[in-house]
Scaffold this motif. Structure first.
Motif, mmCIF file in Angstrom:
data_model
loop_
_atom_site.group_PDB
_atom_site.id
_atom_site.type_symbol
_atom_site.label_atom_id
_atom_site.label_comp_id
_atom_site.label_asym_id
_atom_site.label_seq_id
_atom_site.Cartn_x
_atom_site.Cartn_y
_atom_site.Cartn_z
ATOM 1 N N ILE A 71 -1.050 -8.730 1.722
ATOM 2 C CA ILE A 71 -0.933 -7.824 0.575
ATOM 3 C C ILE A 71 -0.161 -6.566 0.970
ATOM 4 N N TYR A 72 -0.427 -6.032 2.155
ATOM 5 C CA TYR A 72 0.288 -4.850 2.641
ATOM 6 C C TYR A 72 1.777 -5.160 2.797
ATOM 7 N N GLN A 73 2.091 -6.291 3.421
ATOM 8 C CA GLN A 73 3.488 -6.664 3.636
ATOM 9 C C GLN A 73 4.222 -6.859 2.305
ATOM 10 N N ARG A 74 3.533 -7.476 1.346
ATOM 11 C CA ARG A 74 4.139 -7.706 0.027
ATOM 12 C C ARG A 74 4.410 -6.367 -0.666
ATOM 13 N N THR A 75 3.462 -5.445 -0.573
ATOM 14 C CA THR A 75 3.618 -4.127 -1.202
ATOM 15 C C THR A 75 4.753 -3.346 -0.550
ATOM 16 N N ALA A 76 4.837 -3.408 0.781
ATOM 17 C CA ALA A 76 5.923 -2.725 1.495
ATOM 18 C C ALA A 76 7.282 -3.322 1.120
ATOM 19 N N THR A 77 7.302 -4.626 0.887
ATOM 20 C CA THR A 77 8.552 -5.284 0.481
ATOM 21 C C THR A 77 8.983 -4.784 -0.898
ATOM 22 N N PHE A 78 8.033 -4.668 -1.829
ATOM 23 C CA PHE A 78 8.348 -4.143 -3.160
ATOM 24 C C PHE A 78 8.852 -2.701 -3.052
ATOM 25 N N LEU A 79 8.223 -1.929 -2.185
ATOM 26 C CA LEU A 79 8.653 -0.548 -1.953
ATOM 27 C C LEU A 79 10.099 -0.518 -1.467
ATOM 28 N N PHE A 181 6.259 -11.125 -7.944
ATOM 29 C CA PHE A 181 5.876 -11.480 -6.583
ATOM 30 C C PHE A 181 4.789 -12.548 -6.592
ATOM 31 N N TYR A 182 4.904 -13.434 -5.632
ATOM 32 C CA TYR A 182 3.909 -14.494 -5.450
ATOM 33 C C TYR A 182 2.778 -13.927 -4.603
ATOM 34 N N GLY A 183 1.687 -13.504 -5.254
ATOM 35 C CA GLY A 183 0.555 -12.934 -4.535
ATOM 36 C C GLY A 183 0.225 -11.537 -5.040
ATOM 37 N N TYR A 184 -0.870 -10.984 -4.522
ATOM 38 C CA TYR A 184 -1.403 -9.720 -5.006
ATOM 39 C C TYR A 184 -0.716 -8.513 -4.372
ATOM 40 N N HIS A 429 13.227 -12.618 -3.080
ATOM 41 C CA HIS A 429 12.291 -11.586 -2.636
ATOM 42 C C HIS A 429 10.964 -12.153 -2.148
ATOM 43 N N ASN A 430 10.714 -13.434 -2.372
ATOM 44 C CA ASN A 430 9.450 -14.065 -1.982
ATOM 45 C C ASN A 430 9.733 -15.170 -0.978
ATOM 46 N N ARG A 431 9.387 -14.900 0.245
ATOM 47 C CA ARG A 431 9.680 -15.857 1.310
ATOM 48 C C ARG A 431 8.544 -16.873 1.461
ATOM 49 N N ILE A 432 8.869 -18.011 2.057
ATOM 50 C CA ILE A 432 7.867 -19.030 2.356
ATOM 51 C C ILE A 432 7.522 -18.926 3.842
ATOM 52 N N PRO A 433 6.299 -18.546 4.201
ATOM 53 C CA PRO A 433 5.954 -18.424 5.620
ATOM 54 C C PRO A 433 6.068 -19.761 6.345
ATOM 55 N N THR A 434 6.685 -19.739 7.509
ATOM 56 C CA THR A 434 6.786 -20.934 8.343
ATOM 57 C C THR A 434 5.404 -21.516 8.640
ATOM 58 N N THR A 435 4.423 -20.631 8.841
ATOM 59 C CA THR A 435 3.075 -21.111 9.164
ATOM 60 C C THR A 435 2.462 -21.898 8.005
#
Length: 549
Positions: A71-79, A181-184, A429-435
């Motif tokens: 959630i933090y990473q997604r918010t920073a990306t939007f920022l 964004f995909y996610g919260y 803007h929404n990446r797919i994590p390799t994991t």
């Protein structure tokens, strides 16, 4: 008033309509990192949500938890995206992949990615944080969302929604900037203070807090070999015109998937043949060492590499590092007091090096076999000697670590790092994590070949990831060659096998929120048939039908 019962036994009463964000401020002092979401039972809740009824088993989510870091990473990306749009309205940010503690990003026009421009964007981001700007969310009908993103000139979003089965779309807003964004998200950017824009290669890295120590910024460590593999994969995705999910869905609806499968598999074969040619040209190479994280497709890769090495006139002998395990009573224990089979010390390194050294000198060695039932090493007369054209192929998680083969000169070893490095993104803007791709692969394989449920796989995954972070990832740049096993079409194939397994996870399970997240992710993909996938394909190692099993 409504009653809130926390999972630690505490309970309070608050005014009906109070948001989780207001509640979180009271408990922020108890958390060393920002509280970014709430959890009610096993269900995540965004902090902006109002509490309208009595709740039980409530807890808060911070950066020490995987959901919180996402959630933090997604918010920073939007920022980042919002600040870039304010500073340079003509620039589009492309969020590509995770590397060296952050997301590697680039601009649609490479010339715009200058240190001066990045410094201006970062300064704008920090100004927005200082103003504690809120992030709001609205739910709009899908037709309205299509019009919005058409107006905003975001064709990737517009194309993505074309294949969605839902009737509404959530749109986030930050200081006049709209996005999906995909996610919260966090309810504001006020606590997004730990980040940095690090120039790198032809783009830059948005650095995040260190996952192991979330109070500090992740350390930037250049990874030129891994970066080169990502760039090559992304280049191929763009050449094939399948760099986002909507493009793959379009291929499926137009009946062009069989051709995409053939091209993707041919690319794999060409790369494997090229690695084999490279090994064959080095007459001093006697050990080919293969390593990579879980569910990377190492087994199939090794088999296909052996075929190509034989085409080059080499004789192959496959040795499993597992056969050099120490006896069970000598196996080291982990922090929980359980046998740590992934530790380097679980292997008899001295014996392994003695045997490999003798083989390289032309001597005969009796190779052991490890009996996993008794926990003892056994000798069954498996004797081996190497001829001039003979090469040992050794697969194991420690293959890239020089400590495993310390007695063997470096020029006698060829190291290969095998991983599943996703080249496809949901949108720009929404990446797919390799994991996530590896986790879905493993879930399907565990169920098909080991009779395990998706819940059991999820329960083991954090332990698997800890072992990878300790024993594999620190050594990946030691490889002579890296091979990306991902197939651009595979998530459309994995979907039909993964969804039933994930739906089987009960709402009361501690892994319910993770199952829900993965199910939402798989919703973006149309389902693809498997009949055109060759039996030699790496994906067959997971879905079944491989000629190597």
């Amino acid at each position: 008033m409504v009653k809130i019962q926390f999972n630690d036994g505490r309970s309070i009463e608050v005014q009906k309509g109070t948001t989780f964000a207001t509640l979180a401020k009271t408990y922020q002092l108890e958390s060393s990192t920002p509280i970014v979401a709430a959890r009610v039972g096993n269900v995540l809740r965004e902090l902006y949500i109002k509490i309208e009824e009595d709740l039980q088993d409530v807890s808060f989510v911070n950066l020490s938890q995987k959901d919180g870091m996402r959630i933090y990473q997604r918010t920073a990306t939007f920022l980042l995206i919002a600040a870039t749009q304010k500073c340079f309205p003509h620039v589009t940010v492309l969020v590509n992949h995770h590397i060296t503690g952050g997301y590697f990003c680039e601009f649609d026009q490479m010339a715009d990615c200058t240190p001066t421009n990045l410094a201006r964007i970062e300064a704008c981001m920090r100004e927005m944080v200082a103003k504690a700007l809120p992030i709001t969310k609205t739910t709009v009908p899908i037709d309205e969302a299509l019009k919005l993103f058409n107006t905003l000139e975001m064709p990737d979003k517009e194309a993505l929604f074309k294949y969605r089965r839902t009737s509404t779309i959530n749109v986030y807003h930050l200081d006049g900037v709209d996005n999906y964004f995909y996610g919260y998200m966090m309810p504001s950017v006020e606590q997004v203070t730990c980040f940095k824009l690090q120039p790198y290669a032809h783009g830059f890295i948005l650095l995040f807090p260190d996952e192991a120590n979330p109070t500090e910024l992740a350390k930037f460590v250049p990874q030129p070999k891994l970066s080169a593999v990502f760039r090559e994969s992304e280049k191929w995705a763009r050449i094939l015109d399948v760099d986002i999910v909507a493009s793959l869905n379009k291929v499926i609806t137009q009946g062009r998937l069989p051709d995409l499968i053939r091209v993707s598999e041919a690319l794999h074969e060409k790369k494997i043949a090229g690695i084999a040619d490279q090994i064959a040209k080095q007459s001093n190479v006697r050990l080919v060492m293969i390593a990579g994280p879980s569910s990377s497709g190492k087994t199939t890769f090794a088999q296909r590499l052996c075929i190509q090495l034989r085409v080059n006139g080499l004789n192959l002998h496959v040795i499993s590092i597992d056969d050099y395990f120490v006896n069970r009573d000598q196996t080291p224990l982990d922090e929980d007091g359980k046998y740590d089979f992934e530790a380097l010390e679980a292997i008899d390194i001295q014996l392994f090096n003695e045997h490999m050294s003798k083989l390289i000198k032309g001597e005969t060695v009796e190779i052991p076999t490890f009996n996993f039932k008794t926990g003892q090493r056994e000798y069954k007369g498996h004797k081996l000697a190497l001829g001039e054209e003979d090469v040992l192929v050794i697969e194991g998680i420690h293959g890239l670590n020089e400590r495993l083969s310390y007695a063997i000169p470096r020029e006698n070893k060829f190291k290969i790092y095998v991983s599943c490095l996703t080249q496809l993104n949901v949108d720009y803007h929404n990446r797919i994590p390799t994991t996530d791709t590896r986790l879905i692969r493993r879930m399907i394989r565990d169920n098909q070949y080991r009779g395990m449920s998706a819940e059991q796989t999820l329960a083991q995954w954090s332990s698997v990831r800890r072992g990878e972070n300790r024993n594999i990832f620190p050594f990946q740049e030691e490889a002579d060659v890296m091979f990306n096993t991902v197939l651009i079409y595979e998530l459309a194939v994995l979907k039909q096998k993964a969804e039933p397994l994930l739906f089987g996870i009960d709402r009361k399970s501690p892994y319910y929120s993770e199952a829900k997240r993965l199910l939402k992710f798989l919703e973006y993909f149309l389902t693809a048939d498997t009949e055109d996938i060759p039996r030699t394909s790496i994906i067959r190692e997971f879905i079944g039908g491989s000629c190597f099993h």
